[in-house]
Scaffold this motif. Sequence first.
Motif, PDB file in Angstrom:
ATOM      1  N   SER A 111      31.729  51.831  16.895  1.00  0.00           N
ATOM      2  CA  SER A 111      32.388  52.921  17.619  1.00  0.00           C
ATOM      3  C   SER A 111      31.806  54.211  17.437  1.00  0.00           C
ATOM      4  O   SER A 111      31.308  54.603  16.629  1.00  0.00           O
ATOM      5  CB  SER A 111      33.838  52.816  17.304  1.00  0.00           C
ATOM      6  OG  SER A 111      34.098  52.772  15.980  1.00  0.00           O
ATOM      7  N   TYR A 145      37.461  36.406   9.321  1.00  0.00           N
ATOM      8  CA  TYR A 145      38.791  36.552   9.941  1.00  0.00           C
ATOM      9  C   TYR A 145      39.036  37.432  10.821  1.00  0.00           C
ATOM     10  O   TYR A 145      38.080  38.547  10.978  1.00  0.00           O
ATOM     11  CB  TYR A 145      39.677  36.816   8.300  1.00  0.00           C
ATOM     12  CG  TYR A 145      39.364  38.084   7.992  1.00  0.00           C
ATOM     13  CD1 TYR A 145      38.340  38.111   6.870  1.00  0.00           C
ATOM     14  CD2 TYR A 145      40.274  39.343   8.265  1.00  0.00           C
ATOM     15  CE1 TYR A 145      38.299  39.423   6.003  1.00  0.00           C
ATOM     16  CE2 TYR A 145      39.745  40.296   7.432  1.00  0.00           C
ATOM     17  CZ  TYR A 145      38.889  40.423   6.457  1.00  0.00           C
ATOM     18  OH  TYR A 145      38.554  41.627   5.676  1.00  0.00           O
ATOM     19  N   HIS A 172      38.064  54.331   5.126  1.00  0.00           N
ATOM     20  CA  HIS A 172      37.445  53.061   5.122  1.00  0.00           C
ATOM     21  C   HIS A 172      36.146  52.787   4.772  1.00  0.00           C
ATOM     22  O   HIS A 172      35.749  52.051   3.950  1.00  0.00           O
ATOM     23  CB  HIS A 172      38.177  52.575   6.505  1.00  0.00           C
ATOM     24  CG  HIS A 172      37.244  51.327   6.737  1.00  0.00           C
ATOM     25  ND1 HIS A 172      37.793  49.829   6.365  1.00  0.00           N
ATOM     26  CD2 HIS A 172      36.339  50.768   7.630  1.00  0.00           C
ATOM     27  CE1 HIS A 172      37.225  49.101   6.908  1.00  0.00           C
ATOM     28  NE2 HIS A 172      35.967  49.659   7.363  1.00  0.00           N
ATOM     29  N   SER A 173      35.307  53.605   5.423  1.00  0.00           N
ATOM     30  CA  SER A 173      34.112  53.482   5.204  1.00  0.00           C
ATOM     31  C   SER A 173      33.386  53.706   3.772  1.00  0.00           C
ATOM     32  O   SER A 173      32.344  53.098   3.233  1.00  0.00           O
ATOM     33  CB  SER A 173      32.958  54.052   6.222  1.00  0.00           C
ATOM     34  OG  SER A 173      32.964  55.651   5.931  1.00  0.00           O
ATOM     35  N   GLY A 176      34.069  50.998   1.748  1.00  0.00           N
ATOM     36  CA  GLY A 176      32.972  49.797   2.046  1.00  0.00           C
ATOM     37  C   GLY A 176      31.746  50.157   1.609  1.00  0.00           C
ATOM     38  O   GLY A 176      30.895  49.240   1.120  1.00  0.00           O
ATOM     39  N   GLN A 185      28.558  43.439   6.149  1.00  0.00           N
ATOM     40  CA  GLN A 185      29.918  43.572   7.068  1.00  0.00           C
ATOM     41  C   GLN A 185      29.340  43.386   8.511  1.00  0.00           C
ATOM     42  O   GLN A 185      28.488  44.277   8.785  1.00  0.00           O
ATOM     43  CB  GLN A 185      30.934  44.119   6.809  1.00  0.00           C
ATOM     44  CG  GLN A 185      31.205  45.492   7.670  1.00  0.00           C
ATOM     45  CD  GLN A 185      30.106  46.575   7.358  1.00  0.00           C
ATOM     46  OE1 GLN A 185      28.916  46.319   6.452  1.00  0.00           O
ATOM     47  NE2 GLN A 185      30.309  47.853   7.873  1.00  0.00           N
ATOM     48  N   MET A 217      40.542  47.030  -0.029  1.00  0.00           N
ATOM     49  CA  MET A 217      40.678  47.992   1.508  1.00  0.00           C
ATOM     50  C   MET A 217      42.126  47.537   1.946  1.00  0.00           C
ATOM     51  O   MET A 217      42.855  48.451   2.764  1.00  0.00           O
ATOM     52  CB  MET A 217      39.808  46.992   2.411  1.00  0.00           C
ATOM     53  CG  MET A 217      38.585  47.771   2.447  1.00  0.00           C
ATOM     54  SD  MET A 217      37.391  47.002   3.522  1.00  0.00           S
ATOM     55  CE  MET A 217      35.856  48.166   3.452  1.00  0.00           C
ATOM     56  N   ARG A 218      42.831  46.858   1.202  1.00  0.00           N
ATOM     57  CA  ARG A 218      44.309  46.647   1.593  1.00  0.00           C
ATOM     58  C   ARG A 218      45.104  48.102   1.268  1.00  0.00           C
ATOM     59  O   ARG A 218      46.222  48.474   2.050  1.00  0.00           O
ATOM     60  CB  ARG A 218      44.911  45.580   0.808  1.00  0.00           C
ATOM     61  CG  ARG A 218      44.780  44.242   1.094  1.00  0.00           C
ATOM     62  CD  ARG A 218      45.449  43.840   2.575  1.00  0.00           C
ATOM     63  NE  ARG A 218      45.334  42.490   2.975  1.00  0.00           N
ATOM     64  CZ  ARG A 218      44.151  41.989   3.657  1.00  0.00           C
ATOM     65  NH1 ARG A 218      43.547  42.703   4.184  1.00  0.00           N
ATOM     66  NH2 ARG A 218      44.329  40.714   3.782  1.00  0.00           N
ATOM     67  N   SER A 223      44.220  49.983   6.629  1.00  0.00           N
ATOM     68  CA  SER A 223      44.419  48.703   6.640  1.00  0.00           C
ATOM     69  C   SER A 223      45.837  48.322   5.934  1.00  0.00           C
ATOM     70  O   SER A 223      46.646  47.607   6.596  1.00  0.00           O
ATOM     71  CB  SER A 223      43.774  47.821   5.441  1.00  0.00           C
ATOM     72  OG  SER A 223      42.362  47.626   5.966  1.00  0.00           O
ATOM     73  N   PHE A 229      46.405  40.729  10.087  1.00  0.00           N
ATOM     74  CA  PHE A 229      45.218  39.745   9.818  1.00  0.00           C
ATOM     75  C   PHE A 229      45.564  38.191  10.137  1.00  0.00           C
ATOM     76  O   PHE A 229      46.619  37.915  10.006  1.00  0.00           O
ATOM     77  CB  PHE A 229      44.883  39.823   8.122  1.00  0.00           C
ATOM     78  CG  PHE A 229      44.482  41.163   7.649  1.00  0.00           C
ATOM     79  CD1 PHE A 229      43.318  41.761   7.898  1.00  0.00           C
ATOM     80  CD2 PHE A 229      45.560  42.090   7.132  1.00  0.00           C
ATOM     81  CE1 PHE A 229      42.905  43.063   7.443  1.00  0.00           C
ATOM     82  CE2 PHE A 229      45.067  43.460   6.968  1.00  0.00           C
ATOM     83  CZ  PHE A 229      43.910  43.841   7.151  1.00  0.00           C
TER      84      PHE A 229
HETATM   85  C1  VOV Z   1      31.193  46.218   3.756  1.00  0.00           C
HETATM   86  C2  VOV Z   1      31.543  47.430   3.888  1.00  0.00           C
HETATM   87  C3  VOV Z   1      32.362  48.022   5.190  1.00  0.00           C
HETATM   88  C4  VOV Z   1      31.723  49.363   5.619  1.00  0.00           C
HETATM   89  C5  VOV Z   1      30.444  50.188   4.921  1.00  0.00           C
HETATM   90  C6  VOV Z   1      32.413  49.693   6.741  1.00  0.00           C
HETATM   91  C7  VOV Z   1      32.342  50.921   7.670  1.00  0.00           C
HETATM   92  C8  VOV Z   1      32.984  50.919   8.865  1.00  0.00           C
HETATM   93  C9  VOV Z   1      32.753  52.250   9.605  1.00  0.00           C
HETATM   94  C10 VOV Z   1      31.901  53.173   9.310  1.00  0.00           C
HETATM   95  C11 VOV Z   1      33.169  51.927  10.709  1.00  0.00           C
HETATM   96  C12 VOV Z   1      33.916  52.926  11.933  1.00  0.00           C
HETATM   97  C13 VOV Z   1      32.743  52.682  12.758  1.00  0.00           C
HETATM   98  C14 VOV Z   1      32.101  51.673  13.474  1.00  0.00           C
HETATM   99  O1  VOV Z   1      31.052  51.059  12.785  1.00  0.00           O
HETATM  100  O2  VOV Z   1      32.893  50.957  14.372  1.00  0.00           O
HETATM  101  C15 VOV Z   1      34.153  50.557  10.659  1.00  0.00           C
HETATM  102  C16 VOV Z   1      35.052  49.955  11.692  1.00  0.00           C
HETATM  103  C17 VOV Z   1      35.762  48.985  11.269  1.00  0.00           C
HETATM  104  N1  VOV Z   1      35.868  48.339   9.898  1.00  0.00           N
HETATM  105 FE1  VOV Z   1      34.665  48.250   8.311  1.00  0.00          FE
HETATM  106  N2  VOV Z   1      33.359  48.517   6.989  1.00  0.00           N
HETATM  107  C18 VOV Z   1      33.056  47.584   5.913  1.00  0.00           C
HETATM  108  C19 VOV Z   1      34.032  46.505   5.739  1.00  0.00           C
HETATM  109  C20 VOV Z   1      35.111  46.069   6.609  1.00  0.00           C
HETATM  110  C21 VOV Z   1      36.107  45.281   6.175  1.00  0.00           C
HETATM  111  C22 VOV Z   1      35.727  44.438   4.806  1.00  0.00           C
HETATM  112  C23 VOV Z   1      36.905  45.205   7.242  1.00  0.00           C
HETATM  113  C24 VOV Z   1      38.091  44.145   6.992  1.00  0.00           C
HETATM  114  C25 VOV Z   1      39.426  45.111   6.879  1.00  0.00           C
HETATM  115  C26 VOV Z   1      40.272  44.775   5.784  1.00  0.00           C
HETATM  116  O3  VOV Z   1      41.269  45.572   5.438  1.00  0.00           O
HETATM  117  O4  VOV Z   1      40.177  43.424   5.365  1.00  0.00           O
HETATM  118  C27 VOV Z   1      36.441  46.023   8.197  1.00  0.00           C
HETATM  119  C28 VOV Z   1      37.343  46.394   9.245  1.00  0.00           C
HETATM  120  C29 VOV Z   1      36.777  47.255  10.388  1.00  0.00           C
HETATM  121  C30 VOV Z   1      37.337  47.199  11.575  1.00  0.00           C
HETATM  122  C31 VOV Z   1      38.196  46.442  12.363  1.00  0.00           C
HETATM  123  C32 VOV Z   1      36.679  48.155  12.309  1.00  0.00           C
HETATM  124  C33 VOV Z   1      36.862  48.470  13.599  1.00  0.00           C
HETATM  125  C34 VOV Z   1      38.062  49.583  13.696  1.00  0.00           C
HETATM  126  C35 VOV Z   1      38.288  50.447  14.917  1.00  0.00           C
HETATM  127  O5  VOV Z   1      39.390  50.643  15.078  1.00  0.00           O
HETATM  128  O6  VOV Z   1      37.531  50.745  15.668  1.00  0.00           O
HETATM  129  N3  VOV Z   1      35.542  46.776   7.672  1.00  0.00           N
HETATM  130  N4  VOV Z   1      33.800  50.075   9.370  1.00  0.00           N
END
Ligand code: VOV
Length: 249
Positions: A111, A145, A172-173, A176, A185, A217-218, A223, A229
């Motif tokens: 995004s 999932y 969140h990132s 991550g 991921q 992340m919870r 989240s 989920f």
């Molecule tokens: C392994 C690590 C990791 C990293 C670095 C990471 C980073 C990022 C970035 C920078 C971004 C936003 C920009 C984009 O790139 O879209 C996202 C976006 C997203 N993520 Fe994430 N995420 C990870 C991991 C990671 C996990 C483990 C989960 C599950 C969450 C959980 O609670 O079980 C998740 C979910 C998401 C989702 C559903 C989105 C889209 C949401 C939305 O509303 O648009 N994600 N994520």
Amino acid sequence: MVEAVETMDGWWSLHDLRTIDWASWKLASEAERQEAIKSFEKLVTKWDTVEEAKNGSHAMYKVVGQKADLMFMFLRPTLDEINELETEFNKSKFAEFLIPAHSYVSIIELSKYRPAKDGVDPETLPETQARLKPILPKWEHICFYPMDRRRAGDENWYTLEKNVRGKLLYEHSLTGRKYANKIKQFITGSIGLDNWEWGVTLFAHDPLEFKKIVYEMRFDEVSSKYGEFGEFFIGNILKKEDIASFLHV
Ligand code: VOV
């Protein structure tokens, strides 16, 4: 009105889960089983060729637990190619011994929450293109999932301003990033495509890292307040050279 976010969409994705009909597999003749194994190996060789040419990618795992036996994740440039691939698989000798367990259709999604740097559209950058059309890692374990963003009472993701959503995703990132080299991921978007809003596919060398990252992340607001989920699927890698021994009875 709340502003939506623009997405960058890459390869189409199919998570395809199958249960092996072990009873009919055991009843089949050895010649029939060998024919089925050969048909499966031939398909994998074909998928490997597509991957080598960077026209798609795939992952193949043995599911732990009774939800399915095999999990495939396929990536292709078009939905037609995804459909052709699954139809070819369904017509194979091996598929005569498989029962569909679950499937999930989505598309690799990134995004655009962050403002474009120096006016450059991030979608034009080679690193973005590589993330939109990724070669899936052949790591030992997979976790898949689906999830939604909550839309209930005060906890409604879709009424939050874009900059607030962007900030929560940035936080969140940061969580991550702590898992760099431990978790890879892939977020696939499925709004308008399947029953949930996103698919989360994680790869790890150590399966305990799945529990650690999802648990940590919870507690991230994105989240804890806004995550819903679905069912989790966990698997161990199935390499082409191990197909025959995995199917040996
Ligand atoms: C392994 C690590 C990791 C990293 C670095 C990471 C980073 C990022 C970035 C920078 C971004 C936003 C920009 C984009 O790139 O879209 C996202 C976006 C997203 N993520 Fe994430 N995420 C990870 C991991 C990671 C996990 C483990 C989960 C599950 C969450 C959980 O609670 O079980 C998740 C979910 C998401 C989702 C559903 C989105 C889209 C949401 C939305 O509303 O648009 N994600 N994520």
